[in-house]
Design a protein around this motif. Structure first.
Motif, short mmCIF file in Angstrom:
data_model
loop_
_atom_site.label_atom_id
_atom_site.label_comp_id
_atom_site.label_asym_id
_atom_site.label_seq_id
_atom_site.Cartn_x
_atom_site.Cartn_y
_atom_site.Cartn_z
N PRO A 153 0.83 -0.96 -0.06
CA PRO A 153 0.16 -0.16 -0.30
C PRO A 153 0.47 1.15 -0.17
O PRO A 153 0.17 2.58 -0.40
N THR A 154 2.53 0.70 0.13
CA THR A 154 3.16 2.56 0.34
C THR A 154 2.53 3.09 -1.32
O THR A 154 3.02 2.79 -2.49
N PRO A 155 2.77 4.28 -1.07
CA PRO A 155 2.64 5.07 -2.43
C PRO A 155 4.17 4.52 -3.22
O PRO A 155 5.44 4.41 -2.88
N PRO A 156 3.99 4.95 -4.68
CA PRO A 156 5.65 4.55 -4.86
C PRO A 156 6.15 5.87 -5.14
O PRO A 156 5.47 7.08 -4.52
N MET A 157 7.35 6.04 -5.22
CA MET A 157 8.75 6.97 -5.17
C MET A 157 8.31 7.20 -6.24
O MET A 157 9.30 6.83 -7.35
N PHE A 158 8.73 8.84 -6.62
CA PHE A 158 8.16 9.58 -8.32
C PHE A 158 9.31 10.79 -7.71
O PHE A 158 9.25 11.52 -6.48
N SER A 159 10.12 10.75 -8.40
CA SER A 159 10.80 12.17 -8.65
C SER A 159 10.95 13.16 -10.29
O SER A 159 10.45 12.13 -11.37
N LEU A 160 10.81 13.53 -10.32
CA LEU A 160 11.61 14.63 -11.43
C LEU A 160 12.66 15.32 -11.74
O LEU A 160 13.53 15.30 -11.20
N ALA A 171 9.09 22.34 -9.12
CA ALA A 171 9.31 21.73 -10.81
C ALA A 171 8.60 22.59 -11.56
O ALA A 171 7.75 22.54 -12.06
N THR A 172 9.63 24.11 -11.66
CA THR A 172 8.93 24.92 -12.94
C THR A 172 10.18 24.39 -13.40
O THR A 172 11.48 24.90 -13.19
N TYR A 173 9.88 24.05 -15.14
CA TYR A 173 10.63 24.42 -16.52
C TYR A 173 10.73 25.05 -17.63
O TYR A 173 9.05 25.25 -17.31
N LEU A 174 11.29 25.52 -17.94
CA LEU A 174 10.94 26.21 -19.29
C LEU A 174 10.61 25.18 -20.21
O LEU A 174 10.68 24.71 -20.75
N LYS A 175 9.77 26.35 -20.89
CA LYS A 175 9.16 25.43 -22.29
C LYS A 175 10.28 25.55 -23.02
O LYS A 175 10.78 25.58 -23.60
N GLY A 176 9.81 23.69 -23.57
CA GLY A 176 10.83 23.21 -24.58
C GLY A 176 11.83 22.43 -23.42
O GLY A 176 12.79 21.80 -24.58
N THR A 177 11.86 22.60 -22.33
CA THR A 177 12.11 21.36 -21.96
C THR A 177 11.99 19.79 -22.03
O THR A 177 10.46 19.81 -21.75
N THR A 178 12.68 18.32 -22.10
CA THR A 178 12.44 17.43 -22.44
C THR A 178 13.23 17.21 -20.32
O THR A 178 14.41 17.73 -19.88
N ILE A 179 12.05 16.78 -19.65
CA ILE A 179 12.10 16.33 -18.49
C ILE A 179 12.42 14.93 -18.75
O ILE A 179 11.65 14.28 -18.89
N THR A 180 13.26 14.72 -17.20
CA THR A 180 13.20 13.01 -16.97
C THR A 180 12.27 12.65 -15.62
O THR A 180 12.33 13.45 -14.45
N LEU A 181 11.50 11.56 -15.75
CA LEU A 181 10.60 11.17 -14.65
C LEU A 181 11.19 9.47 -14.33
O LEU A 181 10.68 8.61 -15.10
N VAL A 182 11.48 9.50 -13.27
CA VAL A 182 11.30 8.25 -12.45
C VAL A 182 10.30 7.70 -11.28
O VAL A 182 10.33 8.81 -10.57
N CYS A 183 9.38 6.47 -11.49
CA CYS A 183 8.59 6.37 -10.86
C CYS A 183 9.75 4.57 -10.46
O CYS A 183 9.84 3.69 -11.06
N SER A 184 9.33 4.44 -9.31
CA SER A 184 9.35 3.08 -8.41
C SER A 184 8.99 2.49 -7.82
O SER A 184 8.24 3.51 -6.57
#
Length: 411
Positions: A153-160, A171-184
């Motif tokens: 039941p523990t929520p996933p670990m999620f980061s940007l 989590a503020t980004y310039l438009k056009g930036t390609t970010i990486t998302l990691v979920c476990s």
């Protein structure tokens, strides 16, 4: 779901036709919900006397079957014996040998004791006495028992990726930036699916799965045999920021559900903000200078350098360059002064050395060769050359001021 397996096997010559091992075992047990019960018994036909019943097991990664529980008659006809001590600490057993009508062997693992070590293949072996007093064996076919588990039941670990806008910590980004998302997340057994979903800032818009998944790996949550059937899953995705903001969710789900659907087991949510790329306004001019979009970020911890700098950073860079130029000029000037001072000191020391040598020569000639008393006070070398009767000719000096030896001929 429970299944009863009835097998007719002929494993030795002399086996009476009709001997059957009745073997009951579930094909699947849900951990924390169901108990594991396995039962072995002979059919009423074809057997004469039961000497031994055994439940054998072959775990994941093992190559052979080993006996985990047995009952023998005689002398222990009604006392089952655990051959696997670890199993004996968390399971109960019943059984007896002897007469065919009452012979059986059963194993029960309670709900709260079922673990990954029970994820194995099982079979039953019966040793009996034939009508001619011979010893015979009959072995059932194997039954595979799979242990399943719901995800934690523990929520996933999620980061940007870290923000790339100066002065921001969220989590503020310039438009056009390609970010990486990691979920476990722990995804149970068998492993459930994991995905990242995106919802735009307008909540009325429907969610859609994140595109371009780079990594999807499944590993055991632990190396312990009792826990190694529970699995964890990690996914790495990328997403290009084009909107003013929105949310990302990491969801553990079954393969048939959609983003935000009813069959999502657990999720984690992160907010993000997208802003337009900064514009540099030139003073007293009507033309605005706009930089190109930032390059992609390929890893979470990558520091974005290159084209994604704002006007404040550019101004700071120019000021720093001018300061370095001034410091360089000062250092060069100081180096020149030090060099000139060293040359002057060298010439001065050379002159002092020459004067010292001349004084030494004058004193030696006067005190030793010509006069035992104190030497007269000469004011220059010319005084020595004007008294040829008292002094021989002075030795010559080379270009560096050193004395060149010559032969002394007194008159």
């Amino acid at each position: 779901m429970w299944e009863v397996f009835l097998f007719l096997l002929f494993t030795q010559s002399g086996t009476i036709r009709g001997q059957v091992v009745e073997f009951e075992a579930p094909s699947q047990v849900q951990r924390g919900v169901q108990a594991l019960t396995i039962k072995c018994s002979p059919s009423l036909d074809g057997f004469n006397f039961i000497n031994r019943l055994e439940i054998k097991r072959k775990g994941t990664g093992e190559s052979t079957y080993s006996t985990v529980l047995e009952v023998i008659d005689p002398p222990r006809g009604s006392i089952p014996n655990f051959k696997d001590e670890k199993l004996g600490t968390r399971a109960t057993a019943e059984g007896r040998g002897g007469r065919v009508s009452g012979a059986f062997l059963s194993l029960t693992v309670p709900v709260d004791m079922v673990n990954c070590e029970d994820n194995a293949s099982y079979q039953c072996k019966i040793t009996h006495t034939g009508v001619n007093n011979e010893t015979l064996t009959v072995t059932s076919a194997l039954v595979s028992v799979r242990i399943t588990a719901n995800p934690s039941p523990t929520p996933p670990m999620f980061s940007l990726s870290p923000p790339n806008v100066p002065g921001t910590t969220n989590a503020t980004y310039l438009k056009g930036t390609t970010i990486t998302l990691v979920c476990s997340a722990e995804v149970g057994a068998p492993a459930l699916s994991l995905r990242v979903c995106h919802r735009p800032l307008d909540s009325s818009s429907s969610s859609s799965s994140a595109v371009n998944t780079l990594v999807d790996t499944v590993t055991p949550t632990s190396s312990e045999p009792s826990e190694n059937c529970i699995l964890s899953r990690t996914i790495v995705s990328t997403f290009t920021i084009t909107a003013d903001g929105g949310t990302f969710t990491c969801e553990v789900h079954n393969a048939t559900s959609t983003c935000g659907g009813k069959n999502v087991y657990k999720l984690s949510t992160l907010l993000f903000t997208g802003i337009d790329y900064p514009v540099c306004n030139v003073s007293n001019a009507s033309v605005a200078v706009t930089s190109t979009p930032v390059p992609e970020m390929t890893t979470i911890n990558e520091v974005i350098i290159g084209g994604n700098v704002g006007p404040e950073v550019l101004a700071s860079t120019a000021t720093g360059g001018f300061t370095l130029l001034v410091l360089g000029c000062v250092l060069i000037t100081l180096s020149g002064i030090l060099f000139a001072a060293s040359v002057i000191l060298f010439l001065k020391s050379k002159k002092l050395r020459q004067d010292a040598e001349v004084t030494m020569i004058r004193s030696t000639y006067d005190s030793v060769h010509f006069n035992t008393g104190s030497a007269p006070n000469y004011t220059s070398l010319d005084d020595l050359t004007q008294s040829p009767r008292r002094h021989p000719k002075l030795e010559k000096l080379d270009s560096d001021g050193y004395m060149v030896p010559s032969t002394y001929n007194p008159r």
